[in-house]
Design an enzyme around this catalytic site. Structure first.
Site, PDB file in Angstrom:
ATOM      1  N   HIS A 116       0.841  -1.205   0.000  1.00  0.00           N
ATOM      2  CA  HIS A 116       0.000   0.000   0.000  1.00  0.00           C
ATOM      3  C   HIS A 116       0.871   1.247   0.000  1.00  0.00           C
ATOM      4  O   HIS A 116       2.062   1.190   0.328  1.00  0.00           O
ATOM      5  CB  HIS A 116      -0.900   0.033   1.250  1.00  0.00           C
ATOM      6  CG  HIS A 116      -0.147   0.210   2.533  1.00  0.00           C
ATOM      7  ND1 HIS A 116       0.638  -0.782   3.079  1.00  0.00           N
ATOM      8  CD2 HIS A 116      -0.048   1.272   3.382  1.00  0.00           C
ATOM      9  CE1 HIS A 116       1.173  -0.346   4.202  1.00  0.00           C
ATOM     10  NE2 HIS A 116       0.785   0.897   4.405  1.00  0.00           N
ATOM     11  N   ASP A 118       0.394   4.990   2.009  1.00  0.00           N
ATOM     12  CA  ASP A 118      -0.414   5.405   3.157  1.00  0.00           C
ATOM     13  C   ASP A 118      -1.557   6.329   2.717  1.00  0.00           C
ATOM     14  O   ASP A 118      -1.343   7.323   2.005  1.00  0.00           O
ATOM     15  CB  ASP A 118       0.466   6.123   4.194  1.00  0.00           C
ATOM     16  CG  ASP A 118       1.467   5.167   4.838  1.00  0.00           C
ATOM     17  OD1 ASP A 118       1.134   3.983   4.994  1.00  0.00           O
ATOM     18  OD2 ASP A 118       2.580   5.622   5.158  1.00  0.00           O
ATOM     19  N   HIS A 264       4.685   0.133   0.339  1.00  0.00           N
ATOM     20  CA  HIS A 264       5.435  -0.656   1.320  1.00  0.00           C
ATOM     21  C   HIS A 264       4.565  -1.780   1.856  1.00  0.00           C
ATOM     22  O   HIS A 264       3.325  -1.764   1.736  1.00  0.00           O
ATOM     23  CB  HIS A 264       5.994   0.221   2.436  1.00  0.00           C
ATOM     24  CG  HIS A 264       4.997   1.069   3.146  1.00  0.00           C
ATOM     25  ND1 HIS A 264       4.442   2.207   2.604  1.00  0.00           N
ATOM     26  CD2 HIS A 264       4.432   0.946   4.380  1.00  0.00           C
ATOM     27  CE1 HIS A 264       3.605   2.763   3.452  1.00  0.00           C
ATOM     28  NE2 HIS A 264       3.564   1.998   4.549  1.00  0.00           N
ATOM     29  N   ARG A 279       4.681   6.707  13.923  1.00  0.00           N
ATOM     30  CA  ARG A 279       4.809   7.301  12.595  1.00  0.00           C
ATOM     31  C   ARG A 279       4.281   8.734  12.609  1.00  0.00           C
ATOM     32  O   ARG A 279       3.219   9.000  13.177  1.00  0.00           O
ATOM     33  CB  ARG A 279       3.986   6.471  11.599  1.00  0.00           C
ATOM     34  CG  ARG A 279       4.292   6.773  10.154  1.00  0.00           C
ATOM     35  CD  ARG A 279       3.465   5.891   9.241  1.00  0.00           C
ATOM     36  NE  ARG A 279       2.166   6.498   8.967  1.00  0.00           N
ATOM     37  CZ  ARG A 279       1.106   5.859   8.467  1.00  0.00           C
ATOM     38  NH1 ARG A 279       1.189   4.560   8.202  1.00  0.00           N
ATOM     39  NH2 ARG A 279      -0.018   6.493   8.246  1.00  0.00           N
TER      40      ARG A 279
HETATM   41  C1  SIN Z   1       2.931   1.392   7.805  1.00  0.00           C
HETATM   42  O1  SIN Z   1       3.133   2.593   7.966  1.00  0.00           O
HETATM   43  O2  SIN Z   1       2.187   0.986   6.931  1.00  0.00           O
HETATM   44  C2  SIN Z   1       3.659   0.407   8.678  1.00  0.00           C
HETATM   45  C3  SIN Z   1       5.054   0.222   8.204  1.00  0.00           C
HETATM   46  C4  SIN Z   1       5.836  -0.654   9.122  1.00  0.00           C
HETATM   47  O3  SIN Z   1       5.355  -0.994  10.208  1.00  0.00           O
HETATM   48  O4  SIN Z   1       6.967  -0.980   8.780  1.00  0.00           O
END
Ligand code: SIN
Length: 297
Positions: A116, A118, A264, A279
Site C-alpha cells: 500500500h 499510506d 510498502h 509514525r
Molecule cells: C505502515 O506505515 O504501513 C507500517 C510500516 C511498518 O510498520 O513498517
C-alpha cells in the site's frame, strides 16, 4: 546526486555533507552523518535529505534518539503534518499527529501488512511518512518497499498506454475493514478517485498509483475487467523484486519514505513477539495529477 561513503549512524558532523549509501539500484538509501533530533539547525543538510528522498525514495537513518516532539519537528521541516483518518473522529484518542504501529501476541493483523501507500483514499494523499521504531522483535519485522515509477516503466508499452487516462476508486473503508473494524456511527472514512497513472509533484516523473489496500476498482470497466486488471497490476508490484528494497529495523531506526512514489509492505513474521513504532506523516500538497497522453509527463 547521491554522495558516496559508508553510513555513520546518528550524529551530525557540522559542515560535512550527509552520507548517502544506496540500498539497491532501484530504491532506498542509508543516510549517515545526520542527527534527526537537531535537523532544524542544519538547513543545508535538510536540503540534502530532501534531494536524497527524490533520488532514492526511502531513507534509512540508524541509531536516532528522538522523542515525539523532535520526531514531529523533523516531519514539519518537509511540510504540514497529516492527521490519519482514524484520528479525525470525535472519539479519537492520543496525539493526532502520531500514528502508532504495533503488533504483539494479541494482534490479528499488523499495520501495513500488505502492499500500500499510506492513506491513498485521501483527496490529497500524504507526501511522506516517517516511522521511528521503539521496540523490535528478536528477528524479522522487516519492511519491503517498491518503486512505483519503475513499476509503471517496466510494464509493456500497450499496457502503459491503456492505463493512461483511466481512474480508480480508493476506498478507506476497504482498508478499515481489512483490519476488522467498522467506522463509528456518524463517522465517514475518506474515499475518492485518482488517475491510475500520476506524476510525482516535484519531478513530474510518471508512476503507477493503485494499491491493494485502498484501490477497490478501476472506473469505467466491467467488474471482471477491473478485477483482472487490478490483480495483474498488484501482482506486477509484488512479484518484481527489482522494484524492491527491504529494510531491517532496530530500536532507534527511523525511515522516511516518499509516499507519493512508493508502496510498502510490513512483514509480520515475528508473532508472538512485539514490534512497536510511531509514525509521523507529512500532508500532501496537491491532488494526484494525471500523466499526459502517451505516458509522458
Ligand atoms: C505502515 O506505515 O504501513 C507500517 C510500516 C511498518 O510498520 O513498517
Amino acid at each position: 546526486m547521491p554522495h558516496g561513503g559508508a553510513p555513520t549512524g546518528g550524529g551530525t558532523v557540522a559542515g560535512v555533507a550527509i552520507d548517502v549509501t544506496p540500498l539497491t539500484p532501484a530504491i532506498g538509501a542509508e543516510i549517515g552523518n545526520f542527527d534527526v533530533s537537531t535537523a532544524g539547525d542544519s538547513p543545508a543538510d535538510v536540503a540534502e535529505v530532501r534531494q536524497a528522498l527524490l533520488d532514492h525514495h526511502v531513507l534509512v537513518f540508524r541509531d536516532q534518539n528522538v522523542d515525539r516532539e523532535q520526531h514531529k519537528a523533523f516531519g514539519r521541516l518537509f511540510g504540514e503534518l497529516h492527521i490519519h483518518p482514524s484520528k479525525r473522529g470525535p472519539d479519537a484518542k492520543g496525539d493526532p499527529e502520531i500514528f502508532s504501529v504495533k503488533a504483539d501476541e494479541n494482534s490479528v493483523r499488523n499495520n501495513g501488512g500488505r502492499w500500500h501507500s499510506d492513506v491513498s483514499c485521501d483527496d490529497m494523499p500524504p507526501m511522506g511518512s516517517i516511522l521511528h521504531l521503539k521496540t523490535a522483535p528478536p528477528q524479522g519485522g522487516d519492511t519491503m518497499f517498491a518503486n512505483m515509477h519503475l513499476a509503471f516503466e517496466t510494464l509493456s508499452e500497450p499496457i502503459r498506454e491503456m492505463l493512461v487516462g483511466l481512474t480508480a476508486y480508493h476506498d478507506g473503508l476497504q482498508d478499515l475493514r481489512w483490519y476488522g473494524y467498522e467506522p463509528q456511527p456518524g463517522f465517514s472514512y475518506p474515499a475518492t478517485s485518482h488517475p491510475v497513472v500520476v506524476t510525482h509533484p516535484d519531478t513530474r516523473r510518471p508512476l503507477l498509483f493503485v494499491n491493494p489496500a485502498f484501490t477497490s476498482r478501476i472506473e469505467g470497466l466491467s467488474d471482471h475487467e477491473s478485477t483482472a486488471l487490478l490483480a495483474m497490476l498488484f501482482d506486477h508490484v509484488a512479484q518484481t523484486p527489482t522494484l524492491h528494497c527491504r529494510v531491517q529495523w532496530e530500536p532507534g531506526t527511523l525511515v522516511f519514505w516518499d509516499n507519493q512514489c512508493t508502496q510498502h509492505f510490513a512483514v509480520w513474521d515475528y508473532y508472538p513477539h512485539k514490534r512497536h513504532g510511531e509514525r509521523v506523516t507529512i500532508a500532501g500538497t496537491e491532488q494526484p495529477q494525471a500523466v499526459g497522453a502517451g505516458g509522458v509527463a
